[in-house]
Motif scaffolding. Structure first.
Motif, PDB file in Angstrom:
ATOM      1  N   GLU A  42       0.832  -1.210   0.000  1.00 56.85           N
ATOM      2  CA  GLU A  42       0.000   0.000   0.000  1.00 56.85           C
ATOM      3  C   GLU A  42       0.866   1.259   0.000  1.00 56.85           C
ATOM      4  O   GLU A  42       0.568   2.229  -0.706  1.00 56.85           O
ATOM      5  CB  GLU A  42      -0.927   0.004   1.214  1.00 56.85           C
ATOM      6  N   ILE A  43       1.945   1.253   0.772  1.00 56.97           N
ATOM      7  CA  ILE A  43       2.838   2.411   0.804  1.00 56.97           C
ATOM      8  C   ILE A  43       3.448   2.659  -0.575  1.00 56.97           C
ATOM      9  O   ILE A  43       3.493   3.809  -1.052  1.00 56.97           O
ATOM     10  CB  ILE A  43       3.945   2.204   1.859  1.00 56.97           C
ATOM     11  N   ILE A  44       3.912   1.608  -1.232  1.00 57.01           N
ATOM     12  CA  ILE A  44       4.503   1.770  -2.566  1.00 57.01           C
ATOM     13  C   ILE A  44       3.456   2.271  -3.553  1.00 57.01           C
ATOM     14  O   ILE A  44       3.738   3.156  -4.377  1.00 57.01           O
ATOM     15  CB  ILE A  44       5.155   0.455  -3.029  1.00 57.01           C
ATOM     16  N   ARG A  45       2.249   1.744  -3.483  1.00 53.20           N
ATOM     17  CA  ARG A  45       1.171   2.243  -4.350  1.00 53.20           C
ATOM     18  C   ARG A  45       0.917   3.725  -4.076  1.00 53.20           C
ATOM     19  O   ARG A  45       0.738   4.522  -5.004  1.00 53.20           O
ATOM     20  CB  ARG A  45      -0.113   1.439  -4.128  1.00 53.20           C
ATOM     21  N   ASN A  46       0.916   4.104  -2.809  1.00 55.08           N
ATOM     22  CA  ASN A  46       0.678   5.507  -2.456  1.00 55.08           C
ATOM     23  C   ASN A  46       1.795   6.417  -2.961  1.00 55.08           C
ATOM     24  O   ASN A  46       1.544   7.557  -3.372  1.00 55.08           O
ATOM     25  CB  ASN A  46       0.520   5.650  -0.944  1.00 55.08           C
ATOM     26  N   ILE A  47       3.035   5.921  -2.926  1.00 56.00           N
ATOM     27  CA  ILE A  47       4.148   6.701  -3.473  1.00 56.00           C
ATOM     28  C   ILE A  47       3.966   6.897  -4.978  1.00 56.00           C
ATOM     29  O   ILE A  47       4.148   7.998  -5.513  1.00 56.00           O
ATOM     30  CB  ILE A  47       5.496   6.017  -3.156  1.00 56.00           C
ATOM     31  N   LEU A  48       3.579   5.829  -5.668  1.00 59.59           N
ATOM     32  CA  LEU A  48       3.359   5.913  -7.113  1.00 59.59           C
ATOM     33  C   LEU A  48       2.194   6.834  -7.458  1.00 59.59           C
ATOM     34  O   LEU A  48       2.180   7.456  -8.525  1.00 59.59           O
ATOM     35  CB  LEU A  48       3.117   4.519  -7.693  1.00 59.59           C
ATOM     36  N   GLU A  49       1.217   6.938  -6.582  1.00 61.23           N
ATOM     37  CA  GLU A  49       0.062   7.804  -6.818  1.00 61.23           C
ATOM     38  C   GLU A  49       0.294   9.229  -6.323  1.00 61.23           C
ATOM     39  O   GLU A  49      -0.556  10.101  -6.501  1.00 61.23           O
ATOM     40  CB  GLU A  49      -1.178   7.219  -6.131  1.00 61.23           C
ATOM     41  N   GLY A  50       1.442   9.476  -5.667  1.00 61.69           N
ATOM     42  CA  GLY A  50       1.732  10.802  -5.168  1.00 61.69           C
ATOM     43  C   GLY A  50       1.106  11.126  -3.832  1.00 61.69           C
ATOM     44  O   GLY A  50       1.217  12.253  -3.339  1.00 61.69           O
ATOM     45  N   LYS A  51       0.458  10.142  -3.208  1.00 59.45           N
ATOM     46  CA  LYS A  51      -0.154  10.373  -1.896  1.00 59.45           C
ATOM     47  C   LYS A  51       0.895  10.358  -0.786  1.00 59.45           C
ATOM     48  O   LYS A  51       0.743  11.023   0.231  1.00 59.45           O
ATOM     49  CB  LYS A  51      -1.208   9.291  -1.614  1.00 59.45           C
ATOM     50  N   ASP A  52       1.925   9.567  -0.968  1.00 62.66           N
ATOM     51  CA  ASP A  52       3.044   9.484  -0.036  1.00 62.66           C
ATOM     52  C   ASP A  52       4.230  10.146  -0.722  1.00 62.66           C
ATOM     53  O   ASP A  52       4.613   9.764  -1.834  1.00 62.66           O
ATOM     54  CB  ASP A  52       3.348   8.013   0.297  1.00 62.66           C
ATOM     55  N   LYS A  53       4.805  11.160  -0.100  1.00 61.57           N
ATOM     56  CA  LYS A  53       5.821  11.990  -0.745  1.00 61.57           C
ATOM     57  C   LYS A  53       7.224  11.396  -0.686  1.00 61.57           C
ATOM     58  O   LYS A  53       8.152  11.932  -1.301  1.00 61.57           O
ATOM     59  CB  LYS A  53       5.842  13.378  -0.092  1.00 61.57           C
ATOM     60  N   ARG A  54       7.400  10.311   0.039  1.00 58.61           N
ATOM     61  CA  ARG A  54       8.730   9.733   0.189  1.00 58.61           C
ATOM     62  C   ARG A  54       9.226   9.072  -1.102  1.00 58.61           C
ATOM     63  O   ARG A  54       8.462   8.869  -2.045  1.00 58.61           O
ATOM     64  CB  ARG A  54       8.718   8.693   1.318  1.00 58.61           C
ATOM     65  N   VAL A  55      10.492   8.730  -1.108  1.00 59.33           N
ATOM     66  CA  VAL A  55      11.109   7.971  -2.197  1.00 59.33           C
ATOM     67  C   VAL A  55      11.336   6.558  -1.684  1.00 59.33           C
ATOM     68  O   VAL A  55      11.836   6.373  -0.574  1.00 59.33           O
ATOM     69  CB  VAL A  55      12.450   8.607  -2.611  1.00 59.33           C
ATOM     70  N   PHE A  56      10.920   5.553  -2.470  1.00 60.16           N
ATOM     71  CA  PHE A  56      11.208   4.186  -2.014  1.00 60.16           C
ATOM     72  C   PHE A  56      12.512   3.695  -2.635  1.00 60.16           C
ATOM     73  O   PHE A  56      12.845   4.022  -3.773  1.00 60.16           O
ATOM     74  CB  PHE A  56      10.025   3.239  -2.243  1.00 60.16           C
ATOM     75  N   VAL A  57      13.256   2.969  -1.817  1.00 58.49           N
ATOM     76  CA  VAL A  57      14.606   2.542  -2.189  1.00 58.49           C
ATOM     77  C   VAL A  57      14.691   1.026  -2.103  1.00 58.49           C
ATOM     78  O   VAL A  57      14.545   0.446  -1.027  1.00 58.49           O
ATOM     79  CB  VAL A  57      15.662   3.166  -1.261  1.00 58.49           C
TER      80      VAL A  57
END
Length: 357
Positions: A42-57
């Motif tokens: 869910e966090i990765i999906r949210n990052i891809l949708e711009g809801k979560d502003k972090r960068v996943f590594v």
């Protein structure tokens, strides 16, 4: 009448494997693992949708050959993940399958004892047990989806999958990706071109029907819904690196032209580091600078990292292998990993909250 003259002429034998259903019964999901996978996807999906502003590594060994060292690495990474969680979302790279242009060690699942015995059933057990151990720590995992059968054995423990540069053009892998349960990153082609990857993104987002196996190991027609969370991974190519701001802008334009979300992940290794692991921290620094300067399309990063630096050759005496050092591509060591990711987190932290508004 015998078909021996025409059927399976070059097949020496066929070994019956454990079914996905049986393996999962022997090594079942725990609630801790379920919680990790559910939350991280869910966090990765949210990052891809711009809801979560972090960068996943996605960070970790080029390939797993020693599960003891892998657990050691995972414990270190979990501590770092908790420390940097406000800016970076860390996912452990747990790669079990290695594509080969000609020949070579094909990874833990295919050859778990590193001696050409190809005890694949043992490899499946070792791989699934490691994924369980890591996810039970609360650390999400990633892998390369290379063999179209193995996801039935492992995918329930994976939070992000990669499709490599050699297989992004493959219809089989595009169709498989359309049914994977996690987000998928398609790497640009080995020549550095973007067309193969953008075509793959469009294909994977659509429903498909193809031959595969079900949980019981039966050959089946798999019907997929399409994967809306596929994105491009820039990894450089034969023409050189493509992580700089000019190439990132060209990628943004290609995605816009194809009406695809402007989600870009950058692989700091491979051609982007000219296959020199020592350059990876410099690539990370460049990416951090782009984010600070206002880039909003870079959502993810890949780093090849291990306990020890560099790599080593496999030889007949496995006791001579150096602990925590890659047997495939060269990696940066743990100390460099910590410092590089801490530096990046510190640099981008002030701008994270304002990204992708």
């Amino acid at each position: 009448m015998s078909n021996a003259a025409v059927d399976n002429v070059n097949v020496e034998s066929a070994e019956i494997l454990i079914t996905p259903e049986q393996l999962k019964a022997e090594l079942p999901l725990t609630q801790a693992a379920i919680d990790t996978v559910t939350e991280s996807r869910e966090i990765i999906r949210n990052i891809l949708e711009g809801k979560d502003k972090r960068v996943f590594v996605v960070v970790g060994p080029c390939s797993i050959h020693d599960t003891t060292a892998a657990i050691d690495y995972a414990k270190r990474l979990k501590v770092l993940a908790d420390e940097l969680k406000d800016s970076l979302y860390l996912v452990m790279r747990v790669y079990f399958e290695k594509p080969r242009t000609t020949v070579g060690w094909k990874g833990l699942i295919n050859d778990p004892y590193l001696n050409d015995t190809f005890k694949i059933q043992d490899g499946l057990h070792l791989g699934r047990k490691l994924l369980l151990d890591v996810t039970e720590m609360g650390l999400p995992t990633s892998t390369e989806a290379l063999d179209p059968i193995s996801p039935q054995y492992m995918q329930d423990l994976i939070s992000w999958s990669a499709i490599g540069a050699r297989t992004t053009e493959s219809q089989t892998h595009r169709e498989m990706s359309s049914g994977l349960s996690c987000a998928v990153g398609f790497k640009n082609g080995t020549d550095g071109g973007l067309d193969v990857a953008t075509n793959a993104l469009k294909s994977a987002s659509q429903p498909h029907r193809f031959l595969g196996i079900n949980e019981s190991g039966q050959v089946a027609v798999i019907h997929t819904k399409g994967n809306p969370y596929s994105h491009i991974v820039l990894r450089g190519g034969s023409n050189g690196p493509n992580y700089d701001s000019v190439h990132v802008r060209l990628c943004e334009e290609a995605l816009e032209k194809n009406k695809l979300p402007s989600n870009i992940m950058i692989d700091c290794s491979h051609a982007n580091s000219s296959k020199d692991h020592n350059i990876q921290p410099l690539v990370l620094e460049n990416i951090a600078n782009q984010i600070v300067e206002g880039n909003e399309s870079i959502v993810g990063i890949m780093v090849e990292s291990n306990i020890g630096a560099g790599n080593q050759a496999l030889n007949a005496d496995l006791d001579l292998l150096e602990y925590g050092v890659s047997v495939t591509d060269a990696c940066i060591d743990w100390a460099t990993t910590e410092q590089s990711l801490r530096d990046m987190a510190a640099k981008i932290s002030p701008v994270i909250g304002n990204r992708r508004n």
